[in-house]
Design a protein around this motif. Structure first.
Motif, PDB file in Angstrom:
ATOM      1  N   ARG A 179       0.812  -1.220   0.000  1.00  0.00           N
ATOM      2  CA  ARG A 179       0.000   0.000   0.000  1.00  0.00           C
ATOM      3  C   ARG A 179       0.846   1.272   0.000  1.00  0.00           C
ATOM      4  NH1 ARG A 179      -2.744   0.229   5.301  1.00  0.00           N
ATOM      5  NH2 ARG A 179      -0.914   1.447   5.878  1.00  0.00           N
ATOM      6  N   ASP A 180       1.892   1.299   0.835  1.00  0.00           N
ATOM      7  CA  ASP A 180       2.633   2.542   1.078  1.00  0.00           C
ATOM      8  C   ASP A 180       4.085   2.513   0.638  1.00  0.00           C
ATOM      9  OD1 ASP A 180       0.291   3.441   2.300  1.00  0.00           O
ATOM     10  OD2 ASP A 180       0.934   2.772   4.278  1.00  0.00           O
ATOM     11  N   GLY A 181       4.562   1.355   0.190  1.00  0.00           N
ATOM     12  CA  GLY A 181       5.953   1.264  -0.221  1.00  0.00           C
ATOM     13  C   GLY A 181       6.899   1.132   0.946  1.00  0.00           C
ATOM     14  N   LEU A 182       8.177   1.057   0.626  1.00  0.00           N
ATOM     15  CA  LEU A 182       9.198   0.825   1.648  1.00  0.00           C
ATOM     16  C   LEU A 182       9.268   1.965   2.658  1.00  0.00           C
ATOM     17  CD1 LEU A 182      11.214  -1.526   2.038  1.00  0.00           C
ATOM     18  CD2 LEU A 182      12.936  -0.084   0.962  1.00  0.00           C
ATOM     19  N   ALA A 183       9.223   3.196   2.175  1.00  0.00           N
ATOM     20  CA  ALA A 183       9.344   4.351   3.077  1.00  0.00           C
ATOM     21  C   ALA A 183       8.186   4.422   4.062  1.00  0.00           C
ATOM     22  CB  ALA A 183       9.432   5.643   2.271  1.00  0.00           C
ATOM     23  N   GLY A 184       7.019   3.923   3.668  1.00  0.00           N
ATOM     24  CA  GLY A 184       5.847   3.985   4.532  1.00  0.00           C
ATOM     25  C   GLY A 184       5.756   2.847   5.523  1.00  0.00           C
ATOM     26  N   CYS A 185       6.675   1.885   5.419  1.00  0.00           N
ATOM     27  CA  CYS A 185       6.623   0.722   6.307  1.00  0.00           C
ATOM     28  C   CYS A 185       7.432   1.019   7.562  1.00  0.00           C
ATOM     29  CB  CYS A 185       7.160  -0.523   5.597  1.00  0.00           C
ATOM     30  SG  CYS A 185       6.798  -2.063   6.478  1.00  0.00           S
ATOM     31  N   THR A 186       6.755   1.541   8.570  1.00  0.00           N
ATOM     32  CA  THR A 186       7.373   1.903   9.841  1.00  0.00           C
ATOM     33  C   THR A 186       6.761   1.070  10.957  1.00  0.00           C
ATOM     34  OG1 THR A 186       5.704   3.589  10.296  1.00  0.00           O
ATOM     35  CG2 THR A 186       7.651   4.291   9.027  1.00  0.00           C
ATOM     36  N   VAL A 187       7.361   1.140  12.122  1.00  0.00           N
ATOM     37  CA  VAL A 187       6.809   0.413  13.272  1.00  0.00           C
ATOM     38  C   VAL A 187       5.374   0.872  13.535  1.00  0.00           C
ATOM     39  CG1 VAL A 187       7.003   0.039  15.759  1.00  0.00           C
ATOM     40  CG2 VAL A 187       9.051  -0.018  14.330  1.00  0.00           C
ATOM     41  N   ARG A 188       5.152   2.171  13.460  1.00  0.00           N
ATOM     42  CA  ARG A 188       3.801   2.689  13.708  1.00  0.00           C
ATOM     43  C   ARG A 188       2.801   2.176  12.674  1.00  0.00           C
ATOM     44  NH1 ARG A 188       1.395   6.438  16.590  1.00  0.00           N
ATOM     45  NH2 ARG A 188       3.336   7.325  17.385  1.00  0.00           N
ATOM     46  N   SER A 189       3.166   2.234  11.378  1.00  0.00           N
ATOM     47  CA  SER A 189       2.222   1.808  10.341  1.00  0.00           C
ATOM     48  C   SER A 189       1.936   0.314  10.428  1.00  0.00           C
ATOM     49  CB  SER A 189       2.742   2.180   8.945  1.00  0.00           C
ATOM     50  OG  SER A 189       3.931   1.485   8.643  1.00  0.00           O
ATOM     51  N   VAL A 190       2.947  -0.465  10.779  1.00  0.00           N
ATOM     52  CA  VAL A 190       2.745  -1.915  10.938  1.00  0.00           C
ATOM     53  C   VAL A 190       1.849  -2.191  12.144  1.00  0.00           C
ATOM     54  CG1 VAL A 190       3.905  -4.092  11.499  1.00  0.00           C
ATOM     55  CG2 VAL A 190       4.867  -2.576   9.753  1.00  0.00           C
ATOM     56  N   ALA A 191       2.101  -1.496  13.239  1.00  0.00           N
ATOM     57  CA  ALA A 191       1.242  -1.671  14.422  1.00  0.00           C
ATOM     58  C   ALA A 191      -0.194  -1.271  14.106  1.00  0.00           C
ATOM     59  CB  ALA A 191       1.788  -0.846  15.585  1.00  0.00           C
ATOM     60  N   ASP A 192      -0.365  -0.154  13.372  1.00  0.00           N
ATOM     61  CA  ASP A 192      -1.712   0.305  13.021  1.00  0.00           C
ATOM     62  C   ASP A 192      -2.447  -0.693  12.130  1.00  0.00           C
ATOM     63  OD1 ASP A 192      -1.315   2.588  14.496  1.00  0.00           O
ATOM     64  OD2 ASP A 192      -0.903   3.890  12.766  1.00  0.00           O
ATOM     65  N   ALA A 193      -1.694  -1.441  11.319  1.00  0.00           N
ATOM     66  CA  ALA A 193      -2.303  -2.410  10.402  1.00  0.00           C
ATOM     67  C   ALA A 193      -2.520  -3.776  11.052  1.00  0.00           C
ATOM     68  CB  ALA A 193      -1.431  -2.564   9.149  1.00  0.00           C
ATOM     69  N   SER A 194      -2.088  -3.902  12.297  1.00  0.00           N
ATOM     70  CA  SER A 194      -2.237  -5.173  13.016  1.00  0.00           C
ATOM     71  C   SER A 194      -3.011  -4.929  14.306  1.00  0.00           C
ATOM     72  CB  SER A 194      -0.841  -5.735  13.348  1.00  0.00           C
ATOM     73  OG  SER A 194      -0.289  -5.055  14.459  1.00  0.00           O
ATOM     74  N   PRO A 195      -3.355  -5.989  15.021  1.00  0.00           N
ATOM     75  CA  PRO A 195      -4.027  -5.794  16.317  1.00  0.00           C
ATOM     76  C   PRO A 195      -3.046  -5.542  17.463  1.00  0.00           C
ATOM     77  CG  PRO A 195      -3.970  -8.117  15.768  1.00  0.00           C
ATOM     78  CD  PRO A 195      -3.361  -7.394  14.602  1.00  0.00           C
ATOM     79  N   LEU A 196      -1.770  -5.325  17.131  1.00  0.00           N
ATOM     80  CA  LEU A 196      -0.739  -5.182  18.152  1.00  0.00           C
ATOM     81  C   LEU A 196      -0.313  -3.725  18.330  1.00  0.00           C
ATOM     82  CD1 LEU A 196       1.407  -8.240  17.045  1.00  0.00           C
ATOM     83  CD2 LEU A 196      -0.313  -8.168  18.841  1.00  0.00           C
ATOM     84  N   THR A 197       0.431  -3.485  19.386  1.00  0.00           N
ATOM     85  CA  THR A 197       0.927  -2.143  19.682  1.00  0.00           C
ATOM     86  C   THR A 197       2.349  -1.990  19.141  1.00  0.00           C
ATOM     87  OG1 THR A 197       1.880  -2.831  21.784  1.00  0.00           O
ATOM     88  CG2 THR A 197      -0.434  -2.083  21.801  1.00  0.00           C
ATOM     89  N   LYS A 198       2.816  -0.724  19.125  1.00  0.00           N
ATOM     90  CA  LYS A 198       4.195  -0.469  18.720  1.00  0.00           C
ATOM     91  C   LYS A 198       5.178  -1.206  19.626  1.00  0.00           C
ATOM     92  CE  LYS A 198       5.753   3.565  17.826  1.00  0.00           C
ATOM     93  NZ  LYS A 198       6.058   5.003  18.001  1.00  0.00           N
ATOM     94  N   SER A 199       4.897  -1.224  20.919  1.00  0.00           N
ATOM     95  CA  SER A 199       5.809  -1.901  21.852  1.00  0.00           C
ATOM     96  C   SER A 199       5.862  -3.398  21.580  1.00  0.00           C
ATOM     97  CB  SER A 199       5.408  -1.634  23.302  1.00  0.00           C
ATOM     98  OG  SER A 199       4.096  -2.101  23.556  1.00  0.00           O
ATOM     99  N   ALA A 200       4.745  -3.973  21.163  1.00  0.00           N
ATOM    100  CA  ALA A 200       4.734  -5.402  20.830  1.00  0.00           C
ATOM    101  C   ALA A 200       5.576  -5.668  19.590  1.00  0.00           C
ATOM    102  CB  ALA A 200       3.301  -5.878  20.611  1.00  0.00           C
TER     103      ALA A 200
END
Length: 199
Positions: A32-53
């Motif tokens: 959806r967002d490419g390599l630059a858009g793949c951050t810990v926050r964006s991955v956490a937002d796309a999953s049921p998990l938190t950034k700390s997880a």
């Protein structure tokens, strides 16, 4: 902080499931967002998990991205091999692989951009082993098919064919070329005296 590699045999089914959720989320974000858009926050937002997880289960984003890209390549390979399996003759099997390869990138043009982004980023950071492994897995398909056709030095030719195809799909993004033209070039590059007609 633990990495997925450091869990070893201690990974419980629940921990493995959490890691899988993170990788699946990263796959979605990458497309959806490419390599630059793949951050810990964006991955956490796309999953049921938190950034700390996410941080807990993986040491850094490079590890997550490498695993997510490997999954994308595995799906790509599975689809190409499925196309090959629908044919029995060695010539038809080669063209089925070529046609499916081109079709996948035509259907998901962002996939082509993502692959190039990942390639460049991996070279910049010196993280070549995952990249080489993925490219090698794709190349092995064409090596096998060329061996079935009796091509000498099939591994060398297969590597060249893989490189040709990634260049071809990149050109296709700007100017579509007929499949017969692509097949004709491949036959010439691989020194194959075979039919190029669509099957």
């Amino acid at each position: 902080m633990r990495t997925s590699a450091s869990w070893g045999d201690q990974v419980s089914p629940n921990q493995a499931a959490k890691q899988r959720q993170i990788i699946e989320a990263a796959k979605q974000v990458l497309v959806r967002d490419g390599l630059a858009g793949c951050t810990v926050r964006s991955v956490a937002d796309a999953s049921p998990l938190t950034k700390s997880a996410v941080h807990y289960y993986f040491s850094d984003m490079d590890e997550i991205i490498d695993q997510a890209m490997a999954d994308h390549i595995s799906s790509f390979i599975e689809r190409v091999r499925s196309a090959i399996a629908r044919h029995t003759g060695p010539v038809d099997r080669l063209w089925a692989a070529v046609d499916e390869y081109v079709a996948i990138f035509q259907e998901v043009p962002r996939g082509l951009v993502l692959w190039h982004e990942y390639w460049i980023d991996s070279v910049r950071r010196g993280r070549l082993e995952p990249l080489e492994r993925m490219f090698g897995n794709v190349t092995s398909i064409f090596t096998e098919l060329l061996e079935d056709l009796g091509v000498r030095d099939a591994s060398v030719v297969g590597h060249g064919l893989s490189s040709f195809l990634i260049g071809t799909v990149t050109q296709q993004a700007a100017t579509e070329r007929p499949v017969e033209g692509i097949r004709s070039q491949i036959a010439g590059l691989c020194k194959l005296d075979i039919s190029i007609s669509a099957s």
